[in-house]
Enzyme design. Structure first.
Site, PDB file in Angstrom:
ATOM      1  N   LEU A 180       0.884  -1.160   0.000  1.00 12.24           N
ATOM      2  CA  LEU A 180       0.000   0.000   0.000  1.00 12.24           C
ATOM      3  C   LEU A 180       0.921   1.209   0.000  1.00 12.24           C
ATOM      4  CD1 LEU A 180      -3.037   0.652   0.162  1.00 12.24           C
ATOM      5  CD2 LEU A 180      -2.829   0.697   2.648  1.00 12.24           C
ATOM      6  N   ASP A 181       0.784   2.093  -0.982  1.00  9.03           N
ATOM      7  CA  ASP A 181       1.684   3.238  -1.137  1.00  9.03           C
ATOM      8  C   ASP A 181       1.749   4.087   0.131  1.00  9.03           C
ATOM      9  OD1 ASP A 181       2.265   2.525  -3.709  1.00  9.03           O
ATOM     10  OD2 ASP A 181       0.955   4.011  -4.654  1.00  9.03           O
ATOM     11  N   PRO A 182       2.897   4.765   0.371  1.00 13.40           N
ATOM     12  CA  PRO A 182       3.003   5.660   1.536  1.00 13.40           C
ATOM     13  C   PRO A 182       1.893   6.708   1.574  1.00 13.40           C
ATOM     14  CG  PRO A 182       5.178   5.281   0.610  1.00 13.40           C
ATOM     15  CD  PRO A 182       4.193   4.643  -0.341  1.00 13.40           C
TER      16      PRO A 182
END
Length: 299
Positions: free
Chosen positions: A46-48
């Site tokens: 899950l992207d930052p």
């Protein structure tokens, strides 16, 4: 004097509500330390920039983490209309701006165009690799390479809110869908451009954010309180059909040998001895149930 961390065997699944700004691995390592878990993994990044549901696996549950990689997912996304960035999200450089002359009717006209089976070109700002190098490294150097379109499916696309230049959507989609690309494509179709400003994952497979816990909440708990948030090892595979074995059949399966397969069952199957998961099997060409992943017993 620094005290050396003592790691121990912890088995189970943690539904984490990941905060913004952390990579999935950063979140995993923070949670792993809180549980003193010797072994841990996550079920897909899950992207930052994104928040929300990040299922984490500890111990024997890591053997089933791949089962969620192909799962459908649901997101809540916020788009800023009128501004296009090179990355498709708020972290990128602005490459175009336009006046926003969009009505609700425009929104409801455009959204159905992005529902169903689509071809999506992955963004340059992604972890996909070309000749062993992540695309985002090339993008940072101003290099753009051709990317092959990938088939994705948008199961549902709902407008949650629309006001001025802000559009909020709920997206239920297949694995491999880039919401940043979807945001840019919608903006292009609306004629004003758009980029993603916020993203929250709410569902992975049949796991729901409503049952997740934050790192801050875990930090405030004692060991017993944290362990109470762990779901069992079979939480990631509990939708699979069940076969129960005992006696000689149990011993055979535990030692990697096939057992009889009940009529009518196919695909991946959970195998239990009593109420304890001992592994996952699949039918072989001989019509018997063969072990594929076995759970190590607690001694």
């Amino acid at each position: 004097m620094q005290v050396k961390k003592t790691w121990k065997r912890v088995d189970g699944v943690l539904l984490l509500d990941k905060p913004i700004g952390l990579t999935s691995n950063d979140a995993l390592q923070k949670a792993r330390r809180l549980f003193s878990a010797a072994k841990g993994g996550h079920t897909g990044t899950l992207d930052p920039l994104a928040t929300g549901l990040l299922p984490l696996c500890f111990g024997e549950a890591t053997k089933f983490s791949a089962d969620l990689l192909d799962a459908d997912k649901t997101y809540e996304a916020v788009l800023k209309l009128g501004v296009t960035t090179d990355s498709g999200d708020a972290e990128g450089k602005v490459v175009a701006s336009a006046a926003v002359d969009v009505t609700e009717n425009d929104i409801f006209r455009v959204l159905p165009m992005f529902t169903g089976d689509l071809q999506q070109i992955p963004p340059m700002h992604s972890a996909l690799k070309r000749d062993g190098r992540p695309l985002y490294e090339l993008a940072r150097q101003g290099i753009e390479v051709e990317r092959e379109a990938r088939a994705v499916t948008i199961h549902r696309l709902e407008c949650l809110a629309f006001a001025g230049d802000s559009l909020s959507l709920r997206v239920a989609c297949s694995k491999g869908t880039y919401i940043r690309v979807l945001a840019a494509d919608i903006g292009r179709e609306l004629g004003c451009g758009a980029h993603l400003t916020a993203l929250r994952r709410t569902v992975v497979g049949d796991l729901d954010l409503a049952n997740a816990v934050t790192l801050a909440e875990l930090e405030a708990l004692d060991e017993a309180g944290r362990l109470a948030h762990l779901q069992p090892v079979d939480a990631l595979v509990h939708t699979l059909p069940i076969v129960t074995v005992e006696g000689e059949a149990e011993s055979r399966f535990r030692h990697g040998n096939p057992v009889d397969l009940p009529a009518g069952l196919s695909g991946k199957i959970r195998v239990y001895a009593g109420d304890q998961l001992i592994g996952v099997g699949e039918p072989g060409s001989d019509g018997r149930l063969w072990p594929k992943r076995l759970v190590q017993l607690v001694v």
